[in-house]
Structures are given as structure tokens and as C-alpha cells.
Design an enzyme around this catalytic site. Structure first.
Site, PDB file in Angstrom:
ATOM      1  N   HIS A  22       0.871  -1.201   0.000  1.00  0.00           N
ATOM      2  CA  HIS A  22       0.000   0.000   0.000  1.00  0.00           C
ATOM      3  C   HIS A  22       0.898   1.237   0.000  1.00  0.00           C
ATOM      4  CE1 HIS A  22      -3.785   2.216   1.517  1.00  0.00           C
ATOM      5  NE2 HIS A  22      -2.873   3.138   1.235  1.00  0.00           N
ATOM      6  N   HIS A  24       1.547   5.402  -1.720  1.00  0.00           N
ATOM      7  CA  HIS A  24       1.193   6.570  -2.537  1.00  0.00           C
ATOM      8  C   HIS A  24       2.469   7.155  -3.135  1.00  0.00           C
ATOM      9  CE1 HIS A  24      -2.935   6.667  -0.929  1.00  0.00           C
ATOM     10  NE2 HIS A  24      -2.352   6.220   0.183  1.00  0.00           N
ATOM     11  N   LYS A 108      -9.277  -0.121  -6.099  1.00  0.00           N
ATOM     12  CA  LYS A 108      -9.313   0.512  -4.787  1.00  0.00           C
ATOM     13  C   LYS A 108     -10.669   1.160  -4.553  1.00  0.00           C
ATOM     14  CE  LYS A 108      -7.862   1.981  -0.877  1.00  0.00           C
ATOM     15  NZ  LYS A 108      -6.665   2.649  -0.429  1.00  0.00           N
ATOM     16  N   HIS A 145     -10.478   1.305   1.629  1.00  0.00           N
ATOM     17  CA  HIS A 145     -10.290   2.268   2.718  1.00  0.00           C
ATOM     18  C   HIS A 145     -11.545   2.126   3.571  1.00  0.00           C
ATOM     19  CE1 HIS A 145      -8.895   6.085   4.640  1.00  0.00           C
ATOM     20  NE2 HIS A 145     -10.145   5.992   5.072  1.00  0.00           N
ATOM     21  N   HIS A 183      -4.607  -0.532   5.751  1.00  0.00           N
ATOM     22  CA  HIS A 183      -4.232   0.266   6.931  1.00  0.00           C
ATOM     23  C   HIS A 183      -5.218   0.111   8.095  1.00  0.00           C
ATOM     24  CE1 HIS A 183      -7.103   2.977   5.106  1.00  0.00           C
ATOM     25  NE2 HIS A 183      -6.251   3.611   4.327  1.00  0.00           N
ATOM     26  N   ASP A 256       1.438   2.613   3.536  1.00  0.00           N
ATOM     27  CA  ASP A 256       0.573   3.781   3.341  1.00  0.00           C
ATOM     28  C   ASP A 256       1.385   5.066   3.393  1.00  0.00           C
ATOM     29  OD1 ASP A 256      -1.750   5.226   2.848  1.00  0.00           O
ATOM     30  OD2 ASP A 256      -2.340   5.298   4.958  1.00  0.00           O
TER      31      ASP A 256
HETATM   32  C1  NCD Z   1      -3.697   9.023   2.068  1.00  0.00           C
HETATM   33  C2  NCD Z   1      -3.183  10.042   1.057  1.00  0.00           C
HETATM   34  O1  NCD Z   1      -2.648  11.083   1.463  1.00  0.00           O
HETATM   35  O2  NCD Z   1      -3.285   9.808  -0.149  1.00  0.00           O
HETATM   36  N1  NCD Z   1      -3.808   9.638   3.361  1.00  0.00           N
HETATM   37  C3  NCD Z   1      -3.870   9.015   4.568  1.00  0.00           C
HETATM   38  O3  NCD Z   1      -4.064   9.698   5.559  1.00  0.00           O
HETATM   39  N2  NCD Z   1      -3.697   7.709   4.690  1.00  0.00           N
HETATM   40  C4  NCD Z   1      -4.988   8.428   1.596  1.00  0.00           C
HETATM   41  C5  NCD Z   1      -5.373   7.151   2.307  1.00  0.00           C
HETATM   42  O4  NCD Z   1      -4.632   6.161   2.271  1.00  0.00           O
HETATM   43  O5  NCD Z   1      -6.445   7.090   2.916  1.00  0.00           O
HETATM   44 ZN    ZN Z   2      -3.226   5.105   1.580  1.00  0.00          ZN
HETATM   45 ZN    ZN Z   3      -6.845   5.040   2.884  1.00  0.00          ZN
END
Ligand code: NCD
Ligand code: ZN
Ligand code: ZN
Length: 356
Positions: A22, A24, A108, A145, A183, A256
Site C-alpha cells: 500500500h 502513494h 481501490k 479504505h 491500513h 501507506d
Molecule cells: C492518504 C493520502 O494522502 O493519499 N492519506 C492518509 O491519511 N492515509 C490516503 C489514504 O490512504 O487514505
Molecule cells: Zn493510503
Molecule cells: Zn486510505
């Protein structure tokens, strides 16, 4: 940690190269800034599709993947596993395209309004039933999520509520659909995943394993400890740690890591997300060592996720040394900076070798 455990800790550990299930990566200059942190540690990562605009089609995923590969520094070997952003309007035909592309590994599901860049998310999951049925047929996992969004629901209760209102019915309706609860943050989620069929798994982040909700208010408001789902109370953190070190293959690593520019978090309305890719395996090593469970790290970080997704396990190795290092106050982030987890503090383990 007691003294006996400290004495028993090895000087270094070598494990199979891990994957991040996971992540970003964002795009453009922001992506170029953060990608080397992940690619120098992890062989593969499940890349989240919540860009603006979101990655809703296989065609968009294929070109995003190409941009990631083009941004990889020379000599780094890293395989981005792409995902599609499920919307009310995702077409059933898209699932076949995704599966046949060979580069899309999951869809997702963001409930609309639940988190960062989720305004194109699903307004009612029933609208996606035909698409979920196709995913079940094509064996494409659904990543969730897991938070309800109603303003009447307390922010600390949103995950537990999601399990009862959305997830249990979904699992019953689509018994062969693989689902990853991303998460997870609560004891309820741990219990749900443990008793659920083998089609249900969960990822665990460093922040939810290492911090409780006091970290958001430690001497004042701490925007860099704000993420979603929000950190929970200590009893929940303990349940997450027990799951992570249990050796059960349903629980595996997903950082995450969610980079945001410093000024967008230190803000009147600060963004949700914590950056952990700079220490994406080291933080877990520190936690597992502190729990006397280092022998469980490799399964959690390097085997169980691949097994769940039906992918081969990595064969390369990484080595971590038990030697403290200090995390910088910021990292560059395009034309901005970002504040990483543990900024200005020590991490007890250091990556010293990573085979590619
Ligand atoms: C994530 C993001 O910034 O893209 N933020 C977070 O607080 N985890 C989005 C997500 O995973 O929910
Ligand atoms: Zn995330
Ligand atoms: Zn998330």
C-alpha cells in the site's frame, strides 16, 4: 524492551527483499522525490490510484506506470503494481481490460469523501455490484479504505462501523472476492480479519503499529501525525501489534506512505497522510525487534502479501544493521519539502544492503 531482549538482538538481519502492499507515489516532481526511498528498499509496491484526476482506467494505469518507471534512478530495480480507482461509473468491461493488461493488480474502493482525494469515490457500494462480480470472476482483489463517512459518526468509530455496515455484507455477497482491508487501525478490524475466510487480508502501517492517538496531541497539535484512518487508543495499537507479529499470513506490510508538502500539513486545514517511505522497512524492524519478534518480520514483510496476491516471492535479499541513525527534519519534495515520520529522531535499524 527489557535488557535481556537487548542482549539477544542480533547485530544485523538479512531477509528476502520486501514488498510494500500500500503506497502513494503521487506524480511528476513529487513522485521523482519520493520514489527512490521505496525503490531502494522494496522490490514491488501496490501503487494507490488517488491522483487528481484519479487513475480510473487501465489506459491511465499503463501510462502512470510508464511515468513511474521513467522516474526510476539508473540501477534501481522496482516493479510498480498498479491499481484502478473504483467509482460509481466503473464499467464491467474495464475489469477484463485490467486483468488482461498484466499491470493492474487490484481496484481501490474509497467511500466518497473518506480520505485524501476521495471525492470521486463510491457513493453507494451497491452501484458497484456488477463490477465486483466481474472482479470476483477475474480474480482481481478489492482494496478498501474501510471508513464510513457520515458526519454523525465519530471519527474514531468510522472503521468499526464500516466493518459491520459494509464489509460483512460484502463478504457474504461475494464469497470468492479477495478483499484487503487497508491500513487497519482497530481491534475490531483485527478480529474481523482473523475470523473471516482466507479471501480476506489486511495491511498494517508503521504509524498505526508504533503510535497511539496521544501522538496527535503531544504537547500541542501535531499535524504530521494526522493520517486516516486516524490513530487510535493504545489498546487498539496493541491488537495491531499482536496481529503483525502473529505469523498469520492474513496480515502483511503496507506502509501507506502518503507524502504531502510540509505547508499543506502545517495548515489551517491540514492534509491527512504520513510519510514513511524513507524508513519503510526499518520502522517495522525496530518494532518487531522491540517485541522480541524479529523472526516474524520476513513473513510479514516479504512473503504473505505476495502469497495473497498469487505472485512469486522475491528471491533477492536485504540486510539491516542494528545501528541508530537520525531522520532529517525534512526531505525535498519537488519545489517544496515534506516532514517524514520520526523527523529529527533516531531509528534503531539501518538498511545497509539491498540486492536487486
Ligand atoms: C492518504 C493520502 O494522502 O493519499 N492519506 C492518509 O491519511 N492515509 C490516503 C489514504 O490512504 O487514505
Ligand atoms: Zn493510503
Ligand atoms: Zn486510505
Amino acid at each position: 524492551m527489557n535488557i535481556d531482549q537487548t542482549v539477544a538482538l542480533p547485530e544485523s538481519i538479512t531477509i528476502t527483499r520486501p514488498d510494500d502492499w500500500h503506497l502513494h507515489l503521487r506524480d511528476d516532481a513529487a513522485m521523482r522525490a519520493v520514489l527512490p526511498h521505496t525503490a531502494s528498499r522494496f522490490a514491488r509496491a501496490i501503487v494507490m490510484p488517488n491522483l487528481r484526476p484519479p487513475i480510473t482506467t487501465t489506459a491511465l494505469a499503463v501510462s502512470y506506470r510508464q511515468r513511474i518507471l521513467s522516474a526510476l534512478p539508473a540501477g534501481m530495480v522496482f516493479d510498480p503494481l498498479m491499481t484502478l480507482y473504483l467509482t460509481d461509473n466503473t464499467r464491467v468491461e474495464e475489469i477484463k481490460l485490467a486483468r488482461e493488461s498484466g499491470v493492474v493488480y487490484a481496484l481501490k474502493y474509497y467511500p466518497a469523501g473518506a480520505t485524501t482525494n476521495s471525492d470521486s469515490g463510491v457513493t453507494a457500494i451497491e452501484k458497484c455490484y456488477p463490477v465486483l462480480a466481474a472482479m470476483e470472476r477475474y480474480d482481481l482483489p478489492l482494496l478498501v479504505h474501510g471508513e464510513v463517512t457520515g458526519s454523525d459518526v465519530d471519527v474514531f468509530d468510522r472503521e468499526a462501523m464500516f466493518i459491520d455496515q459494509i464489509l460483512r455484507p460484502l463478504v457474504a455477497r461475494f464469497p470468492n472476492l479477495k478483499i484487503v482491508m487497508e491500513h487497519i487501525t482497530t481491534q475490531e478490524a483485527v478480529e474481523f480479519v482473523m475470523q473471516a475466510p482466507v479471501t480476506i487480508a489486511a495491511t498494517l502501517t508503521p504509524q498505526h503499529l508504533m503510535l497511539n492517538r496521544n501522538a496527535i496531541f503531544n504537547g500541542g497539535v501535531r499535524p504530521h501525525n494526522y493520517c486516516l484512518p486516524i490513530l487510535k487508543r493504545e489498546s487498539h495499537r496493541r491488537a495491531l501489534v499482536a496481529a503483525a507479529i502473529s505469523g498469520l499470513p492474513k496480515f502483511f506490510l503496507g506502509t501507506d506512505s502518503a507524502p504531502h508538502a510540509q505547508h499543506t500539513k502545517e495548515n489551517d486545514c491540514g492534509c491527512a497522510g504520513m510519510y514513511t517511505a524513507h524508513a519503510g522497512i526499518e520502522l517495522y524492524a525496530e518494532l518487531f525487534a522491540a517485541e522480541g519478534a524479529l523472526s516474524k518480520l520476513e513473513g510479514f514483510a516479504s512473503f504473505f502479501g505476495a502469497d495473497f496476491y498469487g505472485l512469486p516471492r522475491n528471491t533477492q535479499k536485504i540486510t539491516l544493521k542494528r545501528q541508530a541513525w537520525t531522520v532529517p527534519d525534512v526531505y525535498p519534495f519537488g519545489e517544496h519539502t515534506l516532514v517524514p515520520m520520526r523527523a529529527r529522531e533516531n531509528i534503531q535499524w539501518q538498511l545497509i544492503a539491498s540486492q536487486t
